[in-house]
Scaffold this motif. Sequence first.
Motif, PDB file in Angstrom:
ATOM      1  N   THR A 225       0.848  -1.189   0.000  1.00 27.99           N
ATOM      2  CA  THR A 225       0.000   0.000   0.000  1.00 27.99           C
ATOM      3  C   THR A 225       0.884   1.240   0.000  1.00 27.99           C
ATOM      4  OG1 THR A 225      -0.103   0.004   2.419  1.00 27.99           O
ATOM      5  CG2 THR A 225      -1.826  -1.209   1.233  1.00 27.99           C
ATOM      6  N   VAL A 226       0.363   2.323  -0.534  1.00 29.68           N
ATOM      7  CA  VAL A 226       1.122   3.569  -0.617  1.00 29.68           C
ATOM      8  C   VAL A 226       0.269   4.718  -0.090  1.00 29.68           C
ATOM      9  CG1 VAL A 226       2.503   2.810  -2.585  1.00 29.68           C
ATOM     10  CG2 VAL A 226       0.351   3.986  -2.995  1.00 29.68           C
ATOM     11  N   GLN A 227       0.957   5.755   0.372  1.00 29.07           N
ATOM     12  CA  GLN A 227       0.295   7.004   0.738  1.00 29.07           C
ATOM     13  C   GLN A 227       0.005   7.772  -0.562  1.00 29.07           C
ATOM     14  OE1 GLN A 227      -0.679   8.066   3.700  1.00 29.07           O
ATOM     15  NE2 GLN A 227       0.194   6.416   4.938  1.00 29.07           N
ATOM     16  N   THR A 228      -1.270   7.885  -0.907  1.00 26.92           N
ATOM     17  CA  THR A 228      -1.632   8.367  -2.234  1.00 26.92           C
ATOM     18  C   THR A 228      -1.095   9.760  -2.516  1.00 26.92           C
ATOM     19  OG1 THR A 228      -3.647   7.054  -2.010  1.00 26.92           O
ATOM     20  CG2 THR A 228      -3.562   8.625  -3.821  1.00 26.92           C
ATOM     21  N   SER A 229      -1.221  10.678  -1.556  1.00 33.32           N
ATOM     22  CA  SER A 229      -0.774  12.051  -1.793  1.00 33.32           C
ATOM     23  C   SER A 229       0.735  12.119  -2.015  1.00 33.32           C
ATOM     24  CB  SER A 229      -1.177  12.940  -0.617  1.00 33.32           C
ATOM     25  OG  SER A 229      -0.609  12.457   0.592  1.00 33.32           O
ATOM     26  N   ILE A 230       1.511  11.358  -1.250  1.00 37.69           N
ATOM     27  CA  ILE A 230       2.966  11.361  -1.416  1.00 37.69           C
ATOM     28  C   ILE A 230       3.362  10.650  -2.700  1.00 37.69           C
ATOM     29  CG2 ILE A 230       5.153  10.758  -0.316  1.00 37.69           C
ATOM     30  CD1 ILE A 230       3.721  10.754   2.352  1.00 37.69           C
ATOM     31  N   PHE A 231       2.665   9.585  -3.039  1.00 36.52           N
ATOM     32  CA  PHE A 231       2.965   8.868  -4.278  1.00 36.52           C
ATOM     33  C   PHE A 231       2.671   9.734  -5.502  1.00 36.52           C
ATOM     34  CE2 PHE A 231       2.102   5.784  -7.662  1.00 36.52           C
ATOM     35  CZ  PHE A 231       3.228   4.977  -7.563  1.00 36.52           C
ATOM     36  N   GLU A 232       1.650  10.574  -5.404  1.00 36.64           N
ATOM     37  CA  GLU A 232       1.335  11.476  -6.518  1.00 36.64           C
ATOM     38  C   GLU A 232       2.461  12.482  -6.735  1.00 36.64           C
ATOM     39  OE1 GLU A 232      -0.200  14.972  -8.557  1.00 36.64           O
ATOM     40  OE2 GLU A 232       0.345  14.901  -6.428  1.00 36.64           O
ATOM     41  N   VAL A 233       3.052  12.982  -5.657  1.00 40.71           N
ATOM     42  CA  VAL A 233       4.200  13.885  -5.782  1.00 40.71           C
ATOM     43  C   VAL A 233       5.393  13.145  -6.390  1.00 40.71           C
ATOM     44  CG1 VAL A 233       5.782  15.385  -4.531  1.00 40.71           C
ATOM     45  CG2 VAL A 233       3.387  15.270  -3.846  1.00 40.71           C
ATOM     46  N   ALA A 234       5.602  11.904  -5.994  1.00 39.65           N
ATOM     47  CA  ALA A 234       6.707  11.115  -6.542  1.00 39.65           C
ATOM     48  C   ALA A 234       6.525  10.896  -8.045  1.00 39.65           C
ATOM     49  CB  ALA A 234       6.807   9.777  -5.808  1.00 39.65           C
ATOM     50  N   VAL A 235       5.289  10.664  -8.486  1.00 41.50           N
ATOM     51  CA  VAL A 235       5.028  10.500  -9.919  1.00 41.50           C
ATOM     52  C   VAL A 235       5.380  11.775 -10.677  1.00 41.50           C
ATOM     53  CG1 VAL A 235       3.216  10.141 -11.627  1.00 41.50           C
ATOM     54  CG2 VAL A 235       3.275   8.727  -9.585  1.00 41.50           C
ATOM     55  N   ARG A 236       5.017  12.913 -10.110  1.00 47.57           N
ATOM     56  CA  ARG A 236       5.335  14.179 -10.781  1.00 47.57           C
ATOM     57  C   ARG A 236       6.839  14.402 -10.871  1.00 47.57           C
ATOM     58  NH1 ARG A 236       2.818  18.783  -7.777  1.00 47.57           N
ATOM     59  NH2 ARG A 236       2.122  17.365  -6.159  1.00 47.57           N
ATOM     60  N   ILE A 237       7.571  14.064  -9.810  1.00 48.50           N
ATOM     61  CA  ILE A 237       9.024  14.249  -9.832  1.00 48.50           C
ATOM     62  C   ILE A 237       9.667  13.355 -10.885  1.00 48.50           C
ATOM     63  CG2 ILE A 237      11.130  13.890  -8.490  1.00 48.50           C
ATOM     64  CD1 ILE A 237       9.625  14.826  -6.041  1.00 48.50           C
ATOM     65  N   VAL A 238       9.232  12.107 -10.962  1.00 45.58           N
ATOM     66  CA  VAL A 238       9.818  11.180 -11.929  1.00 45.58           C
ATOM     67  C   VAL A 238       9.455  11.566 -13.362  1.00 45.58           C
ATOM     68  CG1 VAL A 238       9.811   8.771 -12.696  1.00 45.58           C
ATOM     69  CG2 VAL A 238       9.914   9.289 -10.272  1.00 45.58           C
ATOM     70  N   GLU A 239       8.246  12.070 -13.567  1.00 46.35           N
ATOM     71  CA  GLU A 239       7.783  12.367 -14.923  1.00 46.35           C
ATOM     72  C   GLU A 239       8.293  13.706 -15.437  1.00 46.35           C
ATOM     73  OE1 GLU A 239       6.116  10.538 -17.022  1.00 46.35           O
ATOM     74  OE2 GLU A 239       5.807   8.826 -15.690  1.00 46.35           O
ATOM     75  N   TYR A 240       8.363  14.720 -14.588  1.00 48.30           N
ATOM     76  CA  TYR A 240       8.567  16.075 -15.075  1.00 48.30           C
ATOM     77  C   TYR A 240       9.862  16.738 -14.602  1.00 48.30           C
ATOM     78  CZ  TYR A 240       3.616  15.532 -16.079  1.00 48.30           C
ATOM     79  OH  TYR A 240       2.413  15.066 -16.535  1.00 48.30           O
ATOM     80  N   PHE A 241      10.519  16.213 -13.591  1.00 42.80           N
ATOM     81  CA  PHE A 241      11.729  16.865 -13.100  1.00 42.80           C
ATOM     82  C   PHE A 241      12.921  16.371 -13.901  1.00 42.80           C
ATOM     83  CE2 PHE A 241      15.226  17.067  -9.809  1.00 42.80           C
ATOM     84  CZ  PHE A 241      15.455  18.423 -10.010  1.00 42.80           C
ATOM     85  N   ARG A 242      13.517  17.277 -14.670  1.00 48.39           N
ATOM     86  CA  ARG A 242      14.691  16.959 -15.467  1.00 48.39           C
ATOM     87  C   ARG A 242      15.801  17.946 -15.101  1.00 48.39           C
ATOM     88  NH1 ARG A 242      11.926  13.337 -15.867  1.00 48.39           N
ATOM     89  NH2 ARG A 242      11.122  12.241 -17.700  1.00 48.39           N
ATOM     90  N   PRO A 243      16.761  17.552 -14.276  1.00 46.24           N
ATOM     91  CA  PRO A 243      17.846  18.472 -13.908  1.00 46.24           C
ATOM     92  C   PRO A 243      18.624  18.911 -15.142  1.00 46.24           C
ATOM     93  CG  PRO A 243      17.828  16.536 -12.493  1.00 46.24           C
ATOM     94  CD  PRO A 243      16.879  16.254 -13.605  1.00 46.24           C
TER      95      PRO A 243
END
Length: 334
Positions: free
Chosen positions: A135-153
């Motif tokens: 199981t995952v914490q939905t709100s935190i997992f949603e932030v993790a998805v955004r970081i993986v998808e859109y954060f490009r250093p």
Amino acid sequence: MPPRVPISSFRRQALRCPYELRIARAASTAAAPAVTPAAPIEQMTRSPAPIARTPPTQPPSHRSPEYRRSQLLRQYTSLLRTSPLMVLFQHNNLKSTEWAAIRRELTKALQKVDEKIAAEGRTSPELSPYIKLQTVQTSIFEVAVRIVEYFRPSEDALASGNPPAPSTPDDPALTHDLSRSAHIAVKKMKGKHELAEVLTGPIAILSIPTVSPEHMKAALSILTPKEAGFPAPTRKGNPDYHDPTVQLGLQKLNLLGARVDGKVFDIAETKWVGSIEGGMDGLRSQLVMALQSMGSSVTSTLEGAGKSLYFTMESRRSVLEEEQKGEGEKSESS
């Protein structure tokens, strides 16, 4: 018999000892007064160094790394980057005993897949120890998805080698998942990714470290056989699967979709991935056969065009030869 000493003498001696000790201590202190050296002028004029809030091996962060939410965020981003195949479920108030029973049956089914692959002589590694249902914490997992998808250093930050350690969380050289740069980059993308509509309510995730349709099919046949369309184990083949604890827990699980190589699949596409026969090896063989058939069809088409042109030219040549023979005979007769 020894003479007795009166008790009053002991009392007087006990009363005199503390007073004499105090006088001796005061005399020794007065004889050798303590001298504290003065601080140097440079130390007095220089401002004190700032207190380090983080150890030198840990860069400053926008999110406090000691909090549980920060640790979960780092765990989820790592899970998203290392699991190319993830299946998402919605769970509704499952008990701990139900989770334990479901995971037990899932492990047994995945181990059978590994045994089948080994029996066929394929060299694929065992995946059942690394496939997790959690199981995952939905709100935190949603932030993790955004970081993986859109954060490009930026490439400059990644190719800087060993830059000096930054001292503030606002430094743009920081590019880790808890940095201020990651927070600013994904703040405006909330609710705009493909999983935004799915990540609502309590979510459970089945993570597979490689794209394996066979393991995915085995897992779906245990967790959601009706929604996925795969047959569940029979009562004769696996009586433990039909235990009331397992069945009550499975009634509270709903299939939502899957994430395959960064792309979101709905339930129908998830079924298609699980229905690939032979796993990725079977998919590769199907692709090779399709390419071969395509090449043979192109070759036959080109050969047919060449043959038809050849026959046309040959027929035309024979007609011209007959016409020339007829003209020659007429000239000789005349």
